[in-house]
Write a protein that holds these residues in place. Structure first.
Motif, PDB file in Angstrom:
ATOM      1  N   THR A 199      -0.029  35.715   5.309  1.00 14.07           N
ATOM      2  CA  THR A 199       0.926  35.787   6.418  1.00 14.07           C
ATOM      3  C   THR A 199       1.195  34.411   7.016  1.00 14.07           C
ATOM      4  O   THR A 199       2.347  34.008   7.204  1.00 14.07           O
ATOM      5  N   LEU A 200       0.125  33.677   7.330  1.00 12.34           N
ATOM      6  CA  LEU A 200       0.308  32.360   7.946  1.00 12.34           C
ATOM      7  C   LEU A 200       0.826  31.345   6.939  1.00 12.34           C
ATOM      8  O   LEU A 200       1.521  30.392   7.314  1.00 12.34           O
ATOM      9  N   MET A 201       0.511  31.549   5.671  1.00 10.17           N
ATOM     10  CA  MET A 201       1.075  30.676   4.645  1.00 10.17           C
ATOM     11  C   MET A 201       2.592  30.837   4.600  1.00 10.17           C
ATOM     12  O   MET A 201       3.330  29.869   4.400  1.00 10.17           O
ATOM     13  N   ALA A 202       3.077  32.075   4.776  1.00 12.12           N
ATOM     14  CA  ALA A 202       4.522  32.307   4.806  1.00 12.12           C
ATOM     15  C   ALA A 202       5.166  31.557   5.969  1.00 12.12           C
ATOM     16  O   ALA A 202       6.264  31.008   5.838  1.00 12.12           O
ATOM     17  N   VAL A 203       4.471  31.514   7.110  1.00 14.24           N
ATOM     18  CA  VAL A 203       4.979  30.751   8.258  1.00 14.24           C
ATOM     19  C   VAL A 203       5.072  29.273   7.911  1.00 14.24           C
ATOM     20  O   VAL A 203       6.089  28.611   8.155  1.00 14.24           O
ATOM     21  N   GLY A 204       3.992  28.749   7.320  1.00 20.92           N
ATOM     22  CA  GLY A 204       4.008  27.348   6.914  1.00 20.92           C
ATOM     23  C   GLY A 204       5.083  27.070   5.885  1.00 20.92           C
ATOM     24  O   GLY A 204       5.741  26.019   5.918  1.00 20.92           O
TER      25      GLY A 204
ATOM     26  N   GLY B 249       8.185  24.388   6.023  1.00 17.38           N
ATOM     27  CA  GLY B 249       8.441  23.392   4.993  1.00 17.38           C
ATOM     28  C   GLY B 249       9.837  23.494   4.423  1.00 17.38           C
ATOM     29  O   GLY B 249      10.515  22.475   4.204  1.00 17.38           O
ATOM     30  N   MET B 250      10.320  24.715   4.190  1.00 13.35           N
ATOM     31  CA  MET B 250      11.666  24.906   3.665  1.00 13.35           C
ATOM     32  C   MET B 250      12.723  24.450   4.667  1.00 13.35           C
ATOM     33  O   MET B 250      13.805  24.006   4.281  1.00 13.35           O
ATOM     34  N   SER B 251      12.396  24.563   5.941  1.00 12.90           N
ATOM     35  CA  SER B 251      13.344  24.187   6.992  1.00 12.90           C
ATOM     36  C   SER B 251      13.308  22.697   7.306  1.00 12.90           C
ATOM     37  O   SER B 251      14.093  22.218   8.129  1.00 12.90           O
ATOM     38  N   GLY B 252      12.404  21.972   6.679  1.00 13.78           N
ATOM     39  CA  GLY B 252      12.295  20.545   6.927  1.00 13.78           C
ATOM     40  C   GLY B 252      11.579  20.197   8.206  1.00 13.78           C
ATOM     41  O   GLY B 252      11.648  19.052   8.676  1.00 13.78           O
ATOM     42  N   ILE B 253      10.871  21.169   8.791  1.00 16.73           N
ATOM     43  CA  ILE B 253      10.116  20.921  10.021  1.00 16.73           C
ATOM     44  C   ILE B 253       8.757  20.336   9.648  1.00 16.73           C
ATOM     45  O   ILE B 253       8.008  20.923   8.857  1.00 16.73           O
TER      46      ILE B 253
ATOM     47  N   ILE C 164      -1.456  27.484   6.880  1.00 18.46           N
ATOM     48  CA  ILE C 164      -0.215  26.839   7.317  1.00 18.46           C
ATOM     49  C   ILE C 164       0.023  25.560   6.528  1.00 18.46           C
ATOM     50  O   ILE C 164       1.151  25.266   6.103  1.00 18.46           O
ATOM     51  N   PHE C 165      -1.038  24.792   6.288  1.00 15.37           N
ATOM     52  CA  PHE C 165      -0.890  23.547   5.532  1.00 15.37           C
ATOM     53  C   PHE C 165      -0.477  23.834   4.083  1.00 15.37           C
ATOM     54  O   PHE C 165       0.397  23.166   3.531  1.00 15.37           O
ATOM     55  N   HIS C 166      -1.139  24.828   3.477  1.00 15.90           N
ATOM     56  CA  HIS C 166      -0.799  25.176   2.098  1.00 15.90           C
ATOM     57  C   HIS C 166       0.642  25.679   2.016  1.00 15.90           C
ATOM     58  O   HIS C 166       1.398  25.307   1.113  1.00 15.90           O
ATOM     59  N   GLY C 167       1.026  26.542   2.959  1.00 14.77           N
ATOM     60  CA  GLY C 167       2.378  27.074   2.951  1.00 14.77           C
ATOM     61  C   GLY C 167       3.420  25.988   3.140  1.00 14.77           C
ATOM     62  O   GLY C 167       4.465  25.991   2.476  1.00 14.77           O
ATOM     63  N   HIS C 168       3.139  25.038   4.026  1.00 17.88           N
ATOM     64  CA  HIS C 168       4.093  23.953   4.260  1.00 17.88           C
ATOM     65  C   HIS C 168       4.282  23.130   2.995  1.00 17.88           C
ATOM     66  O   HIS C 168       5.407  22.738   2.660  1.00 17.88           O
ATOM     67  N   ALA C 169       3.182  22.859   2.289  1.00 17.82           N
ATOM     68  CA  ALA C 169       3.290  22.097   1.043  1.00 17.82           C
ATOM     69  C   ALA C 169       4.134  22.844   0.027  1.00 17.82           C
ATOM     70  O   ALA C 169       4.982  22.256  -0.659  1.00 17.82           O
ATOM     71  N   HIS C 170       3.920  24.167  -0.084  1.00 15.12           N
ATOM     72  CA  HIS C 170       4.740  24.957  -1.001  1.00 15.12           C
ATOM     73  C   HIS C 170       6.214  24.885  -0.612  1.00 15.12           C
ATOM     74  O   HIS C 170       7.085  24.653  -1.450  1.00 15.12           O
ATOM     75  N   GLY C 171       6.502  25.106   0.666  1.00 12.50           N
ATOM     76  CA  GLY C 171       7.886  25.134   1.119  1.00 12.50           C
ATOM     77  C   GLY C 171       8.587  23.796   0.999  1.00 12.50           C
ATOM     78  O   GLY C 171       9.750  23.734   0.587  1.00 12.50           O
ATOM     79  N   ALA C 172       7.889  22.714   1.340  1.00 17.95           N
ATOM     80  CA  ALA C 172       8.497  21.386   1.307  1.00 17.95           C
ATOM     81  C   ALA C 172       8.814  20.948  -0.111  1.00 17.95           C
ATOM     82  O   ALA C 172       9.716  20.122  -0.323  1.00 17.95           O
ATOM     83  N   GLU C 173       8.093  21.481  -1.099  1.00 21.64           N
ATOM     84  CA  GLU C 173       8.292  21.070  -2.492  1.00 21.64           C
ATOM     85  C   GLU C 173       9.156  22.052  -3.271  1.00 21.64           C
ATOM     86  O   GLU C 173       9.197  22.014  -4.499  1.00 21.64           O
ATOM     87  N   MET C 174       9.864  22.925  -2.559  1.00 16.88           N
ATOM     88  CA  MET C 174      10.777  23.841  -3.232  1.00 16.88           C
ATOM     89  C   MET C 174      11.923  23.064  -3.872  1.00 16.88           C
ATOM     90  O   MET C 174      12.527  22.203  -3.232  1.00 16.88           O
ATOM     91  N   PRO C 175      12.234  23.324  -5.160  1.00 16.06           N
ATOM     92  CA  PRO C 175      13.366  22.639  -5.801  1.00 16.06           C
ATOM     93  C   PRO C 175      14.660  22.903  -5.028  1.00 16.06           C
ATOM     94  O   PRO C 175      14.884  24.015  -4.537  1.00 16.06           O
TER      95      PRO C 175
END
Length: 213
Positions: free
Chosen positions: A87-92, A96-100, A141-152
Protein backbone atom coordinates in the motif's frame (compact mmCIF):
# COMPACT_ATOMS: atom_id res chain seq x y z
CA UNK A 1 -1.92 -2.91 22.22
CA UNK A 2 -2.08 -6.40 20.86
CA UNK A 3 0.93 -8.49 20.01
CA UNK A 4 1.25 -10.90 17.17
CA UNK A 5 3.95 -13.31 18.26
CA UNK A 6 2.72 -16.69 17.15
CA UNK A 7 4.35 -19.80 15.80
CA UNK A 8 5.19 -19.55 12.10
CA UNK A 9 5.01 -23.30 11.64
CA UNK A 10 1.97 -23.51 9.39
CA UNK A 11 0.92 -26.49 7.32
CA UNK A 12 0.41 -26.03 3.56
CA UNK A 13 -3.37 -26.39 3.64
CA UNK A 14 -3.67 -24.10 6.65
CA UNK A 15 -1.41 -21.55 4.97
CA UNK A 16 -3.54 -21.59 1.84
CA UNK A 17 -6.69 -20.93 3.86
CA UNK A 18 -5.04 -18.08 5.75
CA UNK A 19 -3.64 -16.43 2.65
CA UNK A 20 -6.65 -16.79 0.35
CA UNK A 21 -8.38 -13.65 1.56
CA UNK A 22 -5.25 -11.54 2.18
CA UNK A 23 -3.88 -12.36 -1.27
CA UNK A 24 -7.11 -11.26 -2.86
CA UNK A 25 -6.79 -8.03 -0.94
CA UNK A 26 -3.20 -7.54 -1.99
CA UNK A 27 -4.00 -7.87 -5.65
CA UNK A 28 -7.09 -5.71 -5.26
CA UNK A 29 -4.79 -2.93 -4.07
CA UNK A 30 -3.11 -2.86 -7.46
CA UNK A 31 -4.68 -1.54 -10.64
CA UNK A 32 -6.51 -4.12 -12.68
CA UNK A 33 -4.18 -6.47 -14.50
CA UNK A 34 -6.41 -5.96 -17.51
CA UNK A 35 -4.32 -2.87 -18.18
CA UNK A 36 -1.54 -5.23 -19.23
CA UNK A 37 -3.62 -6.42 -22.16
CA UNK A 38 -5.31 -3.31 -23.50
CA UNK A 39 -2.59 -2.01 -25.78
CA UNK A 40 1.09 -1.82 -26.60
CA UNK A 41 1.79 0.97 -24.13
CA UNK A 42 -0.03 -0.81 -21.33
CA UNK A 43 1.72 -4.11 -22.00
CA UNK A 44 5.06 -2.33 -22.22
CA UNK A 45 4.36 -0.63 -18.89
CA UNK A 46 3.25 -3.81 -17.15
CA UNK A 47 6.34 -5.77 -18.25
CA UNK A 48 8.72 -3.01 -17.20
CA UNK A 49 6.90 -2.55 -13.90
CA UNK A 50 6.99 -6.26 -13.16
CA UNK A 51 10.70 -6.56 -13.99
CA UNK A 52 11.81 -3.49 -12.04
CA UNK A 53 11.62 -4.95 -8.50
CA UNK A 54 13.28 -8.21 -9.54
CA UNK A 55 16.01 -6.41 -11.45
CA UNK A 56 17.74 -4.99 -8.38
CA UNK A 57 19.26 -6.91 -5.49
CA UNK A 58 18.25 -4.13 -3.09
CA UNK A 59 14.56 -4.50 -3.91
CA UNK A 60 14.70 -8.31 -3.86
CA UNK A 61 16.41 -8.48 -0.47
CA UNK A 62 14.07 -5.95 1.14
CA UNK A 63 10.86 -7.46 -0.18
CA UNK A 64 11.81 -11.05 0.61
CA UNK A 65 12.89 -9.90 4.09
CA UNK A 66 9.44 -8.36 4.60
CA UNK A 67 7.92 -11.77 3.89
CA UNK A 68 10.25 -13.57 6.28
CA UNK A 69 9.61 -10.92 8.92
CA UNK A 70 5.85 -11.37 8.53
CA UNK A 71 6.18 -15.16 8.73
CA UNK A 72 8.24 -14.87 11.91
CA UNK A 73 5.58 -12.69 13.52
CA UNK A 74 2.72 -14.94 12.39
CA UNK A 75 -0.97 -14.36 12.96
CA UNK A 76 -2.45 -11.28 11.32
CA UNK A 77 1.04 -10.01 10.52
CA UNK A 78 1.32 -12.76 7.93
CA UNK A 79 -0.85 -10.70 5.57
CA UNK A 80 -1.02 -7.27 7.22
CA UNK A 81 2.71 -6.53 7.08
CA UNK A 82 3.09 -7.29 3.34
CA UNK A 83 -0.16 -5.43 2.65
CA UNK A 84 1.21 -2.36 4.44
CA UNK A 85 4.34 -2.50 2.32
CA UNK A 86 2.41 -2.79 -0.96
CA UNK A 87 0.00 0.00 0.00
CA UNK A 88 2.67 2.52 1.00
CA UNK A 89 4.84 1.48 -1.92
CA UNK A 90 1.95 2.48 -4.21
CA UNK A 91 1.95 5.91 -2.54
CA UNK A 92 5.68 6.24 -3.12
CA UNK A 93 5.24 5.08 -6.70
CA UNK A 94 2.61 7.74 -7.34
CA UNK A 95 4.97 10.38 -5.98
CA UNK A 96 7.77 9.17 -8.22
CA UNK A 97 5.56 9.08 -11.31
CA UNK A 98 4.38 12.61 -10.54
CA UNK A 99 7.92 13.92 -10.27
CA UNK A 100 7.52 14.78 -6.58
CA UNK A 101 10.87 14.47 -4.85
CA UNK A 102 11.43 12.29 -1.80
CA UNK A 103 14.78 12.94 -0.10
CA UNK A 104 17.44 10.29 0.37
CA UNK A 105 15.68 7.61 -1.67
CA UNK A 106 18.78 5.50 -2.35
CA UNK A 107 19.91 5.77 1.27
CA UNK A 108 16.41 4.87 2.41
CA UNK A 109 16.38 1.76 0.23
CA UNK A 110 19.77 0.59 1.51
CA UNK A 111 18.71 1.38 5.08
CA UNK A 112 15.57 -0.68 4.56
CA UNK A 113 17.65 -3.73 3.68
CA UNK A 114 19.73 -3.25 6.84
CA UNK A 115 16.72 -2.65 9.09
CA UNK A 116 14.61 -5.49 7.69
CA UNK A 117 17.56 -7.87 7.81
CA UNK A 118 18.15 -6.90 11.44
CA UNK A 119 14.46 -7.42 12.23
CA UNK A 120 14.68 -10.94 10.80
CA UNK A 121 17.99 -11.66 12.54
CA UNK A 122 16.68 -10.59 15.94
CA UNK A 123 13.71 -12.95 15.46
CA UNK A 124 11.77 -10.98 18.05
CA UNK A 125 8.18 -12.20 17.77
CA UNK A 126 6.66 -9.61 20.10
CA UNK A 127 6.49 -6.70 17.67
CA UNK A 128 3.20 -4.80 17.99
CA UNK A 129 1.39 -5.23 14.69
CA UNK A 130 1.01 -1.48 14.17
CA UNK A 131 4.72 -0.87 14.71
CA UNK A 132 5.70 -3.64 12.29
CA UNK A 133 3.34 -2.25 9.65
CA UNK A 134 4.59 1.30 10.20
CA UNK A 135 8.22 0.22 9.88
CA UNK A 136 7.81 -1.65 6.60
CA UNK A 137 5.43 1.02 5.27
CA UNK A 138 7.97 3.76 5.90
CA UNK A 139 10.63 1.97 3.90
CA UNK A 140 8.13 1.00 1.20
CA UNK A 141 7.76 4.67 0.26
CA UNK A 142 11.41 4.79 -0.81
CA UNK A 143 11.11 1.61 -2.87
CA UNK A 144 7.88 2.82 -4.47
CA UNK A 145 9.37 6.20 -5.34
CA UNK A 146 12.33 4.52 -7.04
CA UNK A 147 9.95 2.35 -9.07
CA UNK A 148 7.79 5.30 -10.06
CA UNK A 149 10.64 7.68 -10.90
CA UNK A 150 12.22 5.10 -13.22
CA UNK A 151 9.07 4.40 -15.21
CA UNK A 152 9.82 4.53 -18.97
CA UNK A 153 8.32 7.70 -20.50
CA UNK A 154 6.33 5.74 -23.08
CA UNK A 155 4.87 3.26 -20.58
CA UNK A 156 1.35 3.16 -19.23
CA UNK A 157 1.37 4.37 -15.63
CA UNK A 158 -1.45 2.03 -14.62
CA UNK A 159 0.12 -0.99 -16.28
CA UNK A 160 3.54 -0.15 -14.83
CA UNK A 161 2.10 0.21 -11.31
CA UNK A 162 0.21 -3.07 -11.65
CA UNK A 163 3.44 -4.77 -12.70
CA UNK A 164 5.66 -3.63 -9.85
CA UNK A 165 2.94 -4.20 -7.26
CA UNK A 166 2.35 -7.74 -8.48
CA UNK A 167 6.08 -8.51 -8.52
CA UNK A 168 6.38 -7.12 -4.99
CA UNK A 169 3.51 -9.25 -3.72
CA UNK A 170 5.11 -12.34 -5.24
CA UNK A 171 8.47 -11.53 -3.61
CA UNK A 172 6.66 -11.15 -0.30
CA UNK A 173 5.08 -14.57 -0.82
CA UNK A 174 8.52 -16.02 -1.52
CA UNK A 175 9.76 -14.54 1.75
CA UNK A 176 6.76 -15.91 3.65
CA UNK A 177 7.48 -19.33 2.17
CA UNK A 178 11.12 -19.13 3.23
CA UNK A 179 10.14 -18.04 6.73
CA UNK A 180 7.63 -20.86 7.12
CA UNK A 181 10.11 -23.40 5.72
CA UNK A 182 12.74 -22.27 8.23
CA UNK A 183 10.21 -22.52 11.05
CA UNK A 184 9.48 -26.13 10.12
CA UNK A 185 13.05 -27.41 10.44
CA UNK A 186 12.85 -27.62 14.22
CA UNK A 187 12.86 -25.44 17.30
CA UNK A 188 16.61 -25.88 17.85
CA UNK A 189 17.88 -25.07 14.38
CA UNK A 190 15.25 -22.62 13.13
CA UNK A 191 16.29 -19.63 15.28
CA UNK A 192 19.94 -20.04 14.28
CA UNK A 193 19.10 -20.22 10.59
CA UNK A 194 16.78 -17.23 10.90
CA UNK A 195 19.58 -15.20 12.47
CA UNK A 196 21.99 -16.24 9.73
CA UNK A 197 19.57 -15.27 6.96
CA UNK A 198 18.75 -11.96 8.62
CA UNK A 199 22.40 -11.16 9.24
CA UNK A 200 23.21 -11.92 5.60
CA UNK A 201 20.51 -9.49 4.44
CA UNK A 202 21.65 -6.79 6.88
CA UNK A 203 25.30 -7.13 5.85
CA UNK A 204 24.27 -6.93 2.20
CA UNK A 205 22.42 -3.73 3.09
CA UNK A 206 25.60 -2.29 4.54
CA UNK A 207 27.33 -3.21 1.29
CA UNK A 208 24.65 -1.37 -0.67
CA UNK A 209 24.89 1.67 1.59
CA UNK A 210 28.66 1.87 1.26
CA UNK A 211 28.72 1.15 -2.46
CA UNK A 212 30.48 -2.20 -2.13
CA UNK A 213 27.53 -3.97 -3.77
Amino acid sequence: MSFVGQSSSVGPSSLARRLRGPLAGLFALSPSLAFAHTGVGDTHGFVHGFLHPIGGIDHILAMVAVGIFAANLGGRALWAVPAAFVTLMAVGGALGMSGIEVPFVEIGIAASVIALGAAVALDWKEWPLGLAMAMVGFFAIFHGHAHGAEMPPDASGAGYAAGFMLATALLHLAGIGIGIAIGRIGENRAPHLTRIVGAFVAVAGVGLLTGVL
